[in-house]
Design a protein around this motif. Structure first.
Motif, PDB file in Angstrom:
ATOM      1  N   GLY A  38      33.048  44.949  33.146  1.00 61.74           N
ATOM      2  CA  GLY A  38      34.234  44.191  32.737  1.00 61.74           C
ATOM      3  C   GLY A  38      35.499  44.671  33.427  1.00 61.74           C
ATOM      4  O   GLY A  38      36.380  43.872  33.762  1.00 61.74           O
ATOM      5  N   SER A  39      35.591  45.966  33.668  1.00 62.45           N
ATOM      6  CA  SER A  39      36.759  46.530  34.359  1.00 62.45           C
ATOM      7  C   SER A  39      36.728  46.248  35.851  1.00 62.45           C
ATOM      8  O   SER A  39      37.776  46.191  36.497  1.00 62.45           O
ATOM      9  CB  SER A  39      36.817  48.044  34.134  1.00 62.45           C
ATOM     10  OG  SER A  39      36.960  48.339  32.764  1.00 62.45           O
ATOM     11  N   LEU A  40      35.557  46.083  36.386  1.00 66.10           N
ATOM     12  CA  LEU A  40      35.395  45.805  37.814  1.00 66.10           C
ATOM     13  C   LEU A  40      35.557  44.316  38.129  1.00 66.10           C
ATOM     14  O   LEU A  40      36.041  43.954  39.204  1.00 66.10           O
ATOM     15  CB  LEU A  40      34.015  46.293  38.263  1.00 66.10           C
ATOM     16  CG  LEU A  40      33.710  46.278  39.743  1.00 66.10           C
ATOM     17  CD1 LEU A  40      34.676  47.175  40.510  1.00 66.10           C
ATOM     18  CD2 LEU A  40      32.275  46.726  39.963  1.00 66.10           C
ATOM     19  N   ALA A  41      35.189  43.452  37.212  1.00 68.54           N
ATOM     20  CA  ALA A  41      35.165  41.999  37.447  1.00 68.54           C
ATOM     21  C   ALA A  41      36.468  41.429  38.012  1.00 68.54           C
ATOM     22  O   ALA A  41      36.419  40.609  38.941  1.00 68.54           O
ATOM     23  CB  ALA A  41      34.767  41.272  36.171  1.00 68.54           C
ATOM     24  N   PRO A  42      37.639  41.815  37.517  1.00 72.82           N
ATOM     25  CA  PRO A  42      38.872  41.212  38.063  1.00 72.82           C
ATOM     26  C   PRO A  42      39.049  41.428  39.564  1.00 72.82           C
ATOM     27  O   PRO A  42      39.689  40.606  40.240  1.00 72.82           O
ATOM     28  CB  PRO A  42      39.993  41.910  37.286  1.00 72.82           C
ATOM     29  CG  PRO A  42      39.357  42.359  36.011  1.00 72.82           C
ATOM     30  CD  PRO A  42      37.944  42.694  36.393  1.00 72.82           C
ATOM     31  N   HIS A  43      38.482  42.496  40.095  1.00 76.63           N
ATOM     32  CA  HIS A  43      38.651  42.802  41.511  1.00 76.63           C
ATOM     33  C   HIS A  43      38.000  41.747  42.422  1.00 76.63           C
ATOM     34  O   HIS A  43      38.351  41.642  43.587  1.00 76.63           O
ATOM     35  CB  HIS A  43      38.100  44.195  41.836  1.00 76.63           C
ATOM     36  CG  HIS A  43      38.868  45.274  41.163  1.00 76.63           C
ATOM     37  ND1 HIS A  43      40.059  45.759  41.667  1.00 76.63           N
ATOM     38  CD2 HIS A  43      38.646  45.948  40.009  1.00 76.63           C
ATOM     39  CE1 HIS A  43      40.528  46.698  40.859  1.00 76.63           C
ATOM     40  NE2 HIS A  43      39.683  46.824  39.844  1.00 76.63           N
ATOM     41  N   PHE A  44      37.074  40.973  41.886  1.00 77.91           N
ATOM     42  CA  PHE A  44      36.459  39.901  42.668  1.00 77.91           C
ATOM     43  C   PHE A  44      37.443  38.750  42.895  1.00 77.91           C
ATOM     44  O   PHE A  44      37.278  37.969  43.827  1.00 77.91           O
ATOM     45  CB  PHE A  44      35.203  39.363  41.967  1.00 77.91           C
ATOM     46  CG  PHE A  44      34.030  40.286  42.019  1.00 77.91           C
ATOM     47  CD1 PHE A  44      33.268  40.394  43.175  1.00 77.91           C
ATOM     48  CD2 PHE A  44      33.685  41.058  40.919  1.00 77.91           C
ATOM     49  CE1 PHE A  44      32.178  41.251  43.236  1.00 77.91           C
ATOM     50  CE2 PHE A  44      32.593  41.917  40.970  1.00 77.91           C
ATOM     51  CZ  PHE A  44      31.844  42.018  42.129  1.00 77.91           C
TER      52      PHE A  44
END
Length: 158
Positions: A38-44
Motif C-alpha cells: 500500500g505504501s509502494l502503490a502510489p509510486h506507480f
C-alpha cells in the motif's frame, strides 16, 4: 460481560496481551506485506518529483516511530539515541530527494537493519519495542526499498 485477556511475558520480560491485540500484532508479516504494498502503490502513479518526495517523507516518518517508542517507554539515553538516528534518516532522505535518489531506496534497507538491531534477542541496549513490530517493519522496509529500485529503474530515475 467480561472477556479474558491472557498476559504473557516474553523472554525479555515484556508483557504482551493476547485477545485484544491488534491485527498488526497478531499477523505482523501479513499486515506488513499489505502496508508495504500500500505504501509502494502510489509510486506507480506519481510524477518523479512527487514520488521522490513521498519516499523521503515516508522514511523520515518511519524512522521517527522509534523516537516515539523512546518517549513512551525509554530512558533519556534511549530518547537521545532514537532522536539522533531519526535525524540521520531525515538527512539521508533530504540528500536522496535533492541529490541521489538511490539514497532513498537504500535508507529503507538501512531502516530494516535498524529494526533488526532492536530485536529483543540482539542484546543491544536500545529502546524496548513490541516484539511483533520488528518483523512487521522489516517487511515494510524491504518491500518499499526493493519496489522503489524497480519502479525508479523502470522510469529512468536510477
Amino acid at each position: 460481560m467480561s472477556s479474558s485477556v491472557a498476559v504473557q511475558l516474553d523472554h525479555s520480560g515484556h508483557a504482551h496481551q493476547h485477545g485484544n491485540a491488534s491485527v498488526f500484532a497478531r499477523r505482523p508479516i501479513l499486515t506488513g506485506v499489505a502496508v508495504g504494498i500500500g505504501s509502494l502503490a502510489p509510486h506507480f502513479f506519481l510524477p518523479v518529483q512527487a514520488s521522490l518526495g513521498f519516499a523521503a517523507v515516508l522514511i523520515a516518518l518511519i524512522a521517527g516511530i522509534y523516537f516515539g517508542f523512546a518517549v513512551m517507554n525509554g530512558s533519556a539515553r534511549d530518547q537521545f539515541v532514537e532522536f539522533n538516528v531519526t535525524g540521520l534518516f531525515a538527512v539521508t532522505a533530504l540528500l536522496g530527494l535533492l541529490l541521489w535518489p538511490i539514497l532513498l531506496a537504500l535508507a529503507y534497507f538501512g531502516h530494516a537493519l535498524w529494526d533488526l538491531a532492536h530485536h529483543n534477542k540482539s542484546r543491544l541496549s536500545l529502546v524496548k519495542i513490541p516484539t511483533w513490530y520488528v518483523p512487521w517493519c522489516v517487511v515494510i522496509d524491504v518491500i518499499i526499498g526493493v519496489g522503489l529500485i524497480a519502479i525508479w529503474t523502470a522510469h529512468g530515475i536510477l
